[in-house]
Scaffold this motif. Structure first.
Motif, PDB file in Angstrom:
ATOM      1  N   SER A  72       0.842  -1.194   0.000  1.00  0.00           N
ATOM      2  CA  SER A  72       0.000   0.000   0.000  1.00  0.00           C
ATOM      3  C   SER A  72       0.881   1.250   0.000  1.00  0.00           C
ATOM      4  N   PRO A  73       0.427   2.322  -0.681  1.00  0.00           N
ATOM      5  CA  PRO A  73      -0.930   2.574  -1.141  1.00  0.00           C
ATOM      6  C   PRO A  73      -1.223   2.262  -2.600  1.00  0.00           C
ATOM      7  N   SER A  74      -0.324   1.601  -3.327  1.00  0.00           N
ATOM      8  CA  SER A  74      -0.585   1.408  -4.754  1.00  0.00           C
ATOM      9  C   SER A  74       0.132   0.174  -5.274  1.00  0.00           C
ATOM     10  N   TRP A  75      -0.553  -0.574  -6.171  1.00  0.00           N
ATOM     11  CA  TRP A  75       0.127  -1.690  -6.824  1.00  0.00           C
ATOM     12  C   TRP A  75       0.877  -1.243  -8.080  1.00  0.00           C
ATOM     13  N   MET A  76       0.789   0.032  -8.447  1.00  0.00           N
ATOM     14  CA  MET A  76       1.522   0.528  -9.610  1.00  0.00           C
ATOM     15  C   MET A  76       3.013   0.597  -9.314  1.00  0.00           C
ATOM     16  N   ASP A  77       3.797   0.138 -10.266  1.00  0.00           N
ATOM     17  CA  ASP A  77       5.246   0.173 -10.133  1.00  0.00           C
ATOM     18  C   ASP A  77       5.819   0.947 -11.314  1.00  0.00           C
ATOM     19  N   MET A  78       7.059   1.297 -11.214  1.00  0.00           N
ATOM     20  CA  MET A  78       7.760   1.964 -12.311  1.00  0.00           C
ATOM     21  C   MET A  78       8.574   0.936 -13.089  1.00  0.00           C
ATOM     22  N   PRO A  79       8.773   1.197 -14.387  1.00  0.00           N
ATOM     23  CA  PRO A  79       8.377   2.368 -15.172  1.00  0.00           C
ATOM     24  C   PRO A  79       6.951   2.252 -15.702  1.00  0.00           C
ATOM     25  N   MET A  80       6.440   3.386 -16.214  1.00  0.00           N
ATOM     26  CA  MET A  80       5.099   3.467 -16.761  1.00  0.00           C
ATOM     27  C   MET A  80       5.159   3.685 -18.270  1.00  0.00           C
ATOM     28  N   PHE A  81       4.050   3.327 -18.927  1.00  0.00           N
ATOM     29  CA  PHE A  81       3.901   3.622 -20.350  1.00  0.00           C
ATOM     30  C   PHE A  81       3.370   5.046 -20.499  1.00  0.00           C
ATOM     31  N   TYR A  82       4.254   5.981 -20.776  1.00  0.00           N
ATOM     32  CA  TYR A  82       3.831   7.347 -21.071  1.00  0.00           C
ATOM     33  C   TYR A  82       4.753   7.923 -22.134  1.00  0.00           C
ATOM     34  N   GLN A  83       4.398   9.077 -22.645  1.00  0.00           N
ATOM     35  CA  GLN A  83       5.093   9.672 -23.783  1.00  0.00           C
ATOM     36  C   GLN A  83       6.577   9.868 -23.506  1.00  0.00           C
ATOM     37  N   ALA A  84       7.400   9.408 -24.438  1.00  0.00           N
ATOM     38  CA  ALA A  84       8.851   9.641 -24.447  1.00  0.00           C
ATOM     39  C   ALA A  84       9.584   8.970 -23.288  1.00  0.00           C
ATOM     40  N   ASN A  85       8.981   8.019 -22.602  1.00  0.00           N
ATOM     41  CA  ASN A  85       9.689   7.312 -21.537  1.00  0.00           C
ATOM     42  C   ASN A  85      10.789   6.452 -22.169  1.00  0.00           C
ATOM     43  N   PRO A  86      12.062   6.717 -21.864  1.00  0.00           N
ATOM     44  CA  PRO A  86      13.158   6.027 -22.547  1.00  0.00           C
ATOM     45  C   PRO A  86      13.487   4.652 -21.986  1.00  0.00           C
ATOM     46  N   GLU A  87      12.831   4.224 -20.913  1.00  0.00           N
ATOM     47  CA  GLU A  87      13.143   2.927 -20.303  1.00  0.00           C
ATOM     48  C   GLU A  87      12.923   1.807 -21.322  1.00  0.00           C
ATOM     49  N   PRO A  88      13.871   0.896 -21.449  1.00  0.00           N
ATOM     50  CA  PRO A  88      13.755  -0.154 -22.472  1.00  0.00           C
ATOM     51  C   PRO A  88      12.872  -1.319 -22.025  1.00  0.00           C
ATOM     52  N   ILE A  89      12.222  -1.921 -22.988  1.00  0.00           N
ATOM     53  CA  ILE A  89      11.537  -3.189 -22.765  1.00  0.00           C
ATOM     54  C   ILE A  89      12.582  -4.295 -22.848  1.00  0.00           C
ATOM     55  N   VAL A  90      12.631  -5.155 -21.836  1.00  0.00           N
ATOM     56  CA  VAL A  90      13.550  -6.296 -21.845  1.00  0.00           C
ATOM     57  C   VAL A  90      12.772  -7.542 -21.440  1.00  0.00           C
ATOM     58  N   PRO A  91      13.293  -8.718 -21.705  1.00  0.00           N
ATOM     59  CA  PRO A  91      12.581  -9.940 -21.326  1.00  0.00           C
ATOM     60  C   PRO A  91      12.410 -10.060 -19.814  1.00  0.00           C
ATOM     61  N   ASP A  92      11.352 -10.794 -19.422  1.00  0.00           N
ATOM     62  CA  ASP A  92      11.075 -11.150 -18.033  1.00  0.00           C
ATOM     63  C   ASP A  92      10.598  -9.974 -17.183  1.00  0.00           C
ATOM     64  N   MET A  93       9.934  -9.022 -17.807  1.00  0.00           N
ATOM     65  CA  MET A  93       9.192  -7.992 -17.089  1.00  0.00           C
ATOM     66  C   MET A  93       7.726  -8.423 -17.011  1.00  0.00           C
ATOM     67  N   THR A  94       7.068  -8.073 -15.909  1.00  0.00           N
ATOM     68  CA  THR A  94       5.620  -8.262 -15.823  1.00  0.00           C
ATOM     69  C   THR A  94       4.985  -6.882 -15.918  1.00  0.00           C
TER      70      THR A  94
END
Length: 384
Positions: A319-341
């Protein structure tokens, strides 16, 4: 001890963290995020609503500073051996206790990283901590180190996420027979949460979202229940949770008949989610995934009815949120890699016509296309 992973799993996590600390030349890390403590040691508590800190030194040794109420909790649920207490009393300042502990650990003048970006360290205590440490050593913000390590899941963590997703599906299965004219939202919530508890799951890190009628356009939980009408819309966002690992889902379920606008919005949501799936591959970024979503929404002339994010990483959260980083938003440079949920949600709220439509589920990224963790399809759900 009530550990949910093998000791070797915790040892591997510690070693990865120590390597990051060495790269950043950090002599000690002050850990305040409950997610970080749980990931590193298994420590499982809601006591982070009070001041507590796990100190990790560059040599791998750890000391937990906490209150008496969490002494046995830490001994029973974690790999932490060294625990010291600060005492509740009038005028107490646990940041002073922490400074004294750091001094005892021979860290005077050291480079110390601090997890500032967490609900486990309030602004009030953060200011007191800075006052105590301003002449003690070189302090730097190390908030991002453990969250970045937590983004990529181990095989053991993936199994937790898969079980959480099964519980998410079970919750939807429990809800659907109840969704009809005259149904009470409270009974639907009880069935969903009950299915998760019965399946061995846990409380979610934030409340399930439920809203019908005009409330179906809301993206947050609010107090108050409603009875479904013969022609209605019901937005649900929930998460199966297993050992604190979350697998959210989101659907807008219709009661009666689908209006033409509902059908239009559903087709856009489905198109967008499928586009997001195609973009959720290694070599792309989180910003690329958002762009895939926004392009579909623009093509359907729904830009002003969509949100400015379309999902986020998920894992073991408190608590208080199940949201984790990173998020899908405009220009977010974080890379997609295998084994992310990753949870992707398509949320369309048309206030002009009071029409809601949502569609979302949790994925496991791979070397190529992502794998949905849900056994449910994407068809529009209509209950009579």
């Amino acid at each position: 001890m009530a550990l949910h992973f093998e000791k070797s799993e915790y040892d591997a996590r510690r070693d990865r963290l120590l390597a990051e600390m060495a790269t950043a030349k950090i002599d000690a890390l002050l850990i305040f995020a409950q997610e970080s403590m749980y990931w590193l040691t298994g420590f499982d508590t809601f006591g982070y609503c009070f001041f507590q800190c796990l100190v990790l030194k560059a040599d791998g040794s750890m000391v937990l500073l906490t209150r008496s109420a969490d002494l046995r909790q830490a001994r029973h649920t974690s790999t932490i051996d060294n625990i010291t207490l600060w005492t509740d009393r009038a005028g107490s300042d646990p940041t002073l206790d922490l400074r004294n502990l750091l001094n005892d650990l021979d860290l005077l003048g050291a480079q110390i990283g601090v997890e500032y970006d967490t609900h486990g360290l309030t602004g009030f205590n953060g200011r007191r901590l800075d006052e105590q440490l301003q002449t003690f050593g070189k302090i730097l913000d190390a908030s991002a180190i453990i969250p970045r390590l937590r983004q990529v899941k181990s095989l053991a963590e993936i199994k937790k996420a898969e079980r959480a997703a099964e519980l998410s599906d079970d919750a939807l299965d429990a809800a659907l027979p109840l969704i009809k004219a005259g149904a009470d939202e409270g009974a639907i919530l009880a069935a969903m949460q009950g299915a998760i508890f019965t399946g061995g799951g846990d409380y979610p890190a934030n409340e399930f979202i439920i809203g019908s009628g005009a409330d179906a356009l809301l993206c947050r939980y609010k107090a108050g229940r409603r009875t479904l009408s013969a022609q209605d819309q019901l937005t649900l966002e929930w998460a199966g949770v297993f050992h604190h690992y979350h697998a959210p889902m989101m659907r807008t379920v219709l009661v009666g008949e689908a209006t033409a606008r509902h059908q239009e919005l559903f087709e856009a949501a489905e198109d967008a989610l499928l586009a997001v799936e195609e973009a959720m591959i290694p070599g792309n970024t989180f910003g690329d995934v958002f762009d895939a979503h926004s392009k579909v929404m623009e093509a359907h002339e729904l830009t002003r009815h969509r949100l400015n994010a379309c999902g986020y990483s998920v894992g073991a959260r408190f608590s208080p949120s199940w949201m984790d980083m990173p998020m899908f938003y405009q220009a977010n440079p974080e890379p997609i890699v295998p084994d992310m949920t990753l949870f992707a949600h398509m949320i369309i709220m048309d206030s002009d016509t009071n029409t809601a439509m949502t569609l979302g589920r949790t994925y496991l990224t791979t070397d190529s296309a992502p794998r949905s963790l849900s056994r449910h399809g994407l068809d529009l759900i209509i209950r009579s």
